[in-house]
Design a protein around this motif. Structure first.
Motif, mmCIF file in Angstrom:
data_model
loop_
_atom_site.group_PDB
_atom_site.id
_atom_site.type_symbol
_atom_site.label_atom_id
_atom_site.label_comp_id
_atom_site.label_asym_id
_atom_site.label_seq_id
_atom_site.Cartn_x
_atom_site.Cartn_y
_atom_site.Cartn_z
ATOM 1 N N ARG A 19 80.694 45.322 -41.521
ATOM 2 C CA ARG A 19 79.908 46.423 -42.097
ATOM 3 C C ARG A 19 79.384 46.078 -43.482
ATOM 4 O O ARG A 19 78.332 46.559 -43.877
ATOM 5 N N ASP A 20 80.130 45.238 -44.218
ATOM 6 C CA ASP A 20 79.662 44.809 -45.547
ATOM 7 C C ASP A 20 78.345 44.044 -45.421
ATOM 8 O O ASP A 20 77.461 44.170 -46.264
ATOM 9 N N LEU A 26 76.123 44.370 -42.965
ATOM 10 C CA LEU A 26 75.072 45.329 -42.622
ATOM 11 C C LEU A 26 74.579 46.011 -43.900
ATOM 12 O O LEU A 26 73.375 46.089 -44.143
ATOM 13 N N LEU A 47 77.049 45.546 -34.160
ATOM 14 C CA LEU A 47 78.106 46.507 -34.477
ATOM 15 C C LEU A 47 78.120 47.684 -33.501
ATOM 16 O O LEU A 47 79.139 48.363 -33.363
#
Lengths: 156, 126
Positions: B22-23, B25, B123
Motif C-alpha cells: 500500500r505504501d 500505491l 492489490l
C-alpha cells in the motif's frame, strides 16, 4: 599388431568417456549472483565461459539478450568479479568467435555445440524446452551443477 | 555535496525494508497527482504496450498464480501481494523491476500513473 593398436585405442576411448562423468560444475555460493542472475534464468556455472566473455556480458546488462537486466553498480562489479574469478577452466576451451570476439551465449561455445550435436532444431523448439538456454528442461539437476549424461531426460 | 548520494542511499536503505504494497500505491499516486484506477491497471498489465511482451507474458493475466519467464521458462512466483507476501516490500527491488520490466515491455520508463494503476489492480486481486 592387434595388441599394440588396442592399448592406445583403449586409452583414447577412456579419454572420450571421461567428460561424460566430469560434467559436474561446482558453483560457489554467492548471494548476489543467485539473486540477480537466477531470478530470470538458471544460475549458469561461471566455468562455462571465459573471463573475457563474462567481462563483456557484465559490461552491458541494459542490453542482455534483448532484456534490460541492469543492476546497481556495486552489485554489478561484485558479480562480475565473482564470475571472472570462477570462469573458464580445463573443459571450457576458448569462448571467442572466429574473429576473436568474446562469445556471450554459452550455447554458441564449441563445447556446448559439440555436446549437443545430436539435438535437432525441432527438439529445441518443443514447448517443453523452448530454448537451448533452458538447461533444466533436460538436465533436471542443472541447478545443482550436474550436467552428466545419466541425469538427462529429454521431454516430449 | 559530495556526500549527498551516500546520505540519500543510507536513507533509502533504511526505508527499504519497512515498505508495504500500500505504501507503493500511495507513493505512485502522490507522484502522479491523481487517484489510481485498478481497471486501467488491469488493461495496462494484460495488453501489449509497444514492446514484444506485456506484463502478463511472464506474470500471466492472473498474477495471484505463478508465472513463467517468456524466454527462459524460469518459474516466477506470484506478483499479487495477496498470493505472495514478499512482493512490494522493498523499495530497491520495486524500483529495479519497474525500471527494467517497463523498458522491456514499453521501451521506456513507466509513468507514476501507470505504476499506481498496476499497484491498485494487483492489490484488488484476492
Amino acid at each position: 599388431m592387434k595388441p599394440i593398436i588396442a592399448a592406445p585405442l583403449l586409452a583414447l576411448l577412456a579419454a572420450f568417456a571421461l567428460p561424460a562423468h566430469a560434467d559436474r560444475y561446482n558453483v560457489p555460493k554467492n548471494a548476489a549472483f543467485e539473486e540477480e542472475c537466477a531470478s530470470c534464468h538458471l544460475a549458469y556455472p561461471p566455468q562455462m565461459l571465459h573471463a573475457d566473455s563474462w567481462r563483456a556480458m557484465m559490461g552491458d546488462l541494459s542490453h542482455h539478450f534483448g532484456s534490460d537486466a541492469s543492476i546497481d553498480e556495486k552489485r554489478r562489479t561484485a558479480i562480475a568479479d565473482f564470475l571472472v574469478a570462477n570462469s573458464g577452466g580445463r573443459k571450457t576451451g576458448n569462448t571467442r568467435d572466429a574473429k576473436g570476439k568474446p562469445l556471450l551465449r554459452i550455447t554458441e561455445t564449441a563445447r556446448f555445440e559439440k555436446k549437443h550435436r545430436e539435438i535437432s532444431a525441432a527438439t529445441w523448439k518443443r514447448a517443453s524446452i523452448k530454448s537451448p538456454a533452458n538447461c533444466t528442461a533436460c538436465h533436471k539437476q542443472a541447478a545443482a551443477g550436474y550436467y552428466n549424461e545419466h541425469s538427462i531426460t529429454i521431454p516430449k | 555535496m559530495r556526500h549527498l548520494p551516500v546520505i540519500a542511499a543510507a536513507i533509502f536503505t533504511v526505508g527499504a525494508h519497512a515498505e508495504t504494497p500500500r505504501d507503493f500505491l500511495a507513493r505512485f499516486e502522490k507522484e502522479a497527482g491523481t487517484a489510481a484506477s485498478a481497471e486501467r491497471g488491469a488493461r495496462f498489465f494484460t495488453t501489449k504496450q509497444g514492446g514484444e511482451w506485456s506484463c502478463a507474458s511472464c506474470h500471466t493475466d492472473k498474477p495471484t498464480q505463478a508465472g513463467r519467464h517468456a524466454k527462459t521458462d524460469k518459474a516466477i512466483t506470484p506478483l499479487a501481494p495477496a498470493a505472495n507476501a514478499e512482493r512490494f516490500t522493498d523499495a530497491a527491488k520495486v524500483d529495479k523491476w519497474f525500471r527494467r520490466n517497463c523498458n522491456d515491455t514499453l521501451n521506456r520508463v513507466c509513468s507514476a500513473q501507470e505504476k499506481a494503476d498496476v499497484m491498485a489492480w494487483l492489490l484488488s486481486l484476492k
